[in-house]
Design a protein around this motif. Structure first.
Motif, PDB file in Angstrom:
ATOM      1  N   PRO A  49       0.823  -1.213   0.000  1.00  0.00           N
ATOM      2  CA  PRO A  49       0.000   0.000   0.000  1.00  0.00           C
ATOM      3  C   PRO A  49       0.855   1.261   0.000  1.00  0.00           C
ATOM      4  CG  PRO A  49      -0.868  -1.611   1.539  1.00  0.00           C
ATOM      5  CD  PRO A  49       0.451  -2.143   1.071  1.00  0.00           C
ATOM      6  N   GLY A  50       0.449   2.214  -0.822  1.00  0.00           N
ATOM      7  CA  GLY A  50       1.145   3.488  -0.892  1.00  0.00           C
ATOM      8  C   GLY A  50       2.254   3.553  -1.916  1.00  0.00           C
ATOM      9  N   SER A  51       2.664   2.421  -2.487  1.00  0.00           N
ATOM     10  CA  SER A  51       3.790   2.423  -3.407  1.00  0.00           C
ATOM     11  C   SER A  51       3.340   2.692  -4.840  1.00  0.00           C
ATOM     12  CB  SER A  51       4.535   1.088  -3.337  1.00  0.00           C
ATOM     13  OG  SER A  51       3.677   0.009  -3.636  1.00  0.00           O
ATOM     14  N   ARG A  52       4.201   3.385  -5.564  1.00  0.00           N
ATOM     15  CA  ARG A  52       3.993   3.615  -6.993  1.00  0.00           C
ATOM     16  C   ARG A  52       4.959   2.704  -7.737  1.00  0.00           C
ATOM     17  NH1 ARG A  52       5.403   7.372 -11.454  1.00  0.00           N
ATOM     18  NH2 ARG A  52       3.485   7.596 -12.684  1.00  0.00           N
ATOM     19  N   ALA A  73      -0.802  -1.899  -4.230  1.00  0.00           N
ATOM     20  CA  ALA A  73      -0.045  -0.710  -4.637  1.00  0.00           C
ATOM     21  C   ALA A  73      -0.986   0.457  -4.917  1.00  0.00           C
ATOM     22  CB  ALA A  73       0.791  -1.012  -5.879  1.00  0.00           C
ATOM     23  N   ALA A  74      -0.492   1.670  -4.641  1.00  0.00           N
ATOM     24  CA  ALA A  74      -1.305   2.861  -4.879  1.00  0.00           C
ATOM     25  C   ALA A  74      -1.501   3.107  -6.364  1.00  0.00           C
ATOM     26  CB  ALA A  74      -0.641   4.079  -4.229  1.00  0.00           C
ATOM     27  N   GLU A  75      -0.453   2.835  -7.165  1.00  0.00           N
ATOM     28  CA  GLU A  75      -0.535   2.994  -8.613  1.00  0.00           C
ATOM     29  C   GLU A  75       0.464   2.059  -9.267  1.00  0.00           C
ATOM     30  OE1 GLU A  75      -0.156   6.297 -12.228  1.00  0.00           O
ATOM     31  OE2 GLU A  75       0.604   6.784 -10.223  1.00  0.00           O
ATOM     32  N   ARG A  93      -6.055   3.195 -10.369  1.00  0.00           N
ATOM     33  CA  ARG A  93      -4.752   2.810  -9.814  1.00  0.00           C
ATOM     34  C   ARG A  93      -3.827   2.183 -10.849  1.00  0.00           C
ATOM     35  NH1 ARG A  93      -6.439  -1.362  -6.413  1.00  0.00           N
ATOM     36  NH2 ARG A  93      -4.281  -1.605  -5.697  1.00  0.00           N
ATOM     37  N   ASP A 112       8.523   3.885  -6.566  1.00  0.00           N
ATOM     38  CA  ASP A 112       9.010   3.238  -5.354  1.00  0.00           C
ATOM     39  C   ASP A 112       9.467   1.810  -5.628  1.00  0.00           C
ATOM     40  OD1 ASP A 112       8.158   5.486  -3.661  1.00  0.00           O
ATOM     41  OD2 ASP A 112       6.136   4.821  -4.208  1.00  0.00           O
TER      42      ASP A 112
END
Length: 266
Positions: A49-52, A73-75, A93, A112
């Motif tokens: 979660p939160g990683s691009r 993953a965020a995107e 996303r 990331d």
């Protein structure tokens, strides 16, 4: 993907055309073998979660879907020269980008996590592309590279299997520029880019008659028949013998494996 400057060929054009009715199945057979290893490593490096994330050479999208559905993953940016097998990917996303990694105008932002599997080995100037990928990392981001290596039995130079496998590597190099000779150096490349916590591993999956990896090589060799014969190393009878061996209970080989290397941007 694209071939080397001296090969004049292109992955997806001169070999393994994406519109071929068996191509998606061939890719998915390899994914069944390599995805569990790949996703286990990506999870260990903090994909979540939160990683691009950037998936280079997204293929049929199996790793992209894992990043979205399992890792959360965020995107995820899915990059490939042909994205026809990614039509089912949609939502805020995920971003599907149809482009060549070597396109100098390509600007996708910072990531990331960047993952490229069985991509760089088919591309010219692969060392320069490692530098480019490393430059796209956000601080703390990970670059994960995976490519093929062969582990031949040096006592076997004349079996139909070995002759066909050797012919395949020669044909891939001459047709689309595939080169795996620098794959074991990937950890050094990452260190040269200033990445930290660099490490690597070799995974050689079992080659079992009737298994997904045997199906992958069988389909690959069948699709490459004309190119294999053009090398002068094998003829149709040798290829047939090699294919029969892949499907037989006598199969006893350590097939080509995958080197994975990773490093983190400070």
């Amino acid at each position: 993907m694209t071939g080397s400057p001296d090969s004049g060929g292109h992955y997806g054009q001169d070999l393994f055309e994406p519109e071929h009715p068996e191509e998606a199945g061939r890719i998915d057979a390899a994914a069944l073998v390599y995805d569990p290893v790949t996703t286990r490593r990506l999870r260990a490096l903090g994909a979540g979660p939160g990683s691009r994330c950037l998936e280079v050479g997204a293929g049929t999208g199996t790793v992209v879907r894992w990043l979205l559905e399992e890792a959360g993953a965020a995107e995820v940016v899915a990059l490939d020269r042909d994205t026809s097998d990614l039509d089912t990917l949609s939502g805020p996303r995920v971003r599907v980008v149809t482009a060549d990694l070597s396109d100098e105008s390509l600007d996708l932002g910072g990531f990331d996590l960047i993952h490229a599997r069985f991509v760089l080995m088919h591309l010219p100037e692969r060392r320069r592309l490692v530098s480019r990928l490393a430059q796209w990392l956000n601080p703390g981001g990970w670059l994960v590279l995976g490519d093929a290596v062969d582990v031949p039995n040096v006592l076997d130079t004349s079996s139909a299997y070995r002759r066909t496998m050797d012919a395949m590597w020669q044909a891939l190099r001459s047709t689309i520029g595939t080169d795996t000779s620098s794959v074991p150096a990937y950890p050094h490349f990452l260190r040269e880019e200033g990445l930290q916590d660099v490490a690597g591993e070799l995974f050689c999956p079992p080659l079992v008659a009737g298994g997904p990896l045997a199906r992958f090589w069988s389909e690959t060799w069948n699709r490459m028949r004309p190119a294999l014969e053009e090398t002068g190393r094998v003829d149709s009878a040798v290829i047939d013998d090699a294919l029969a061996y892949l499907a037989s209970s006598e199969l006893a080989e350590i097939g080509p494996g995958m080197v994975m290397a990773w490093g983190r941007r400070l």
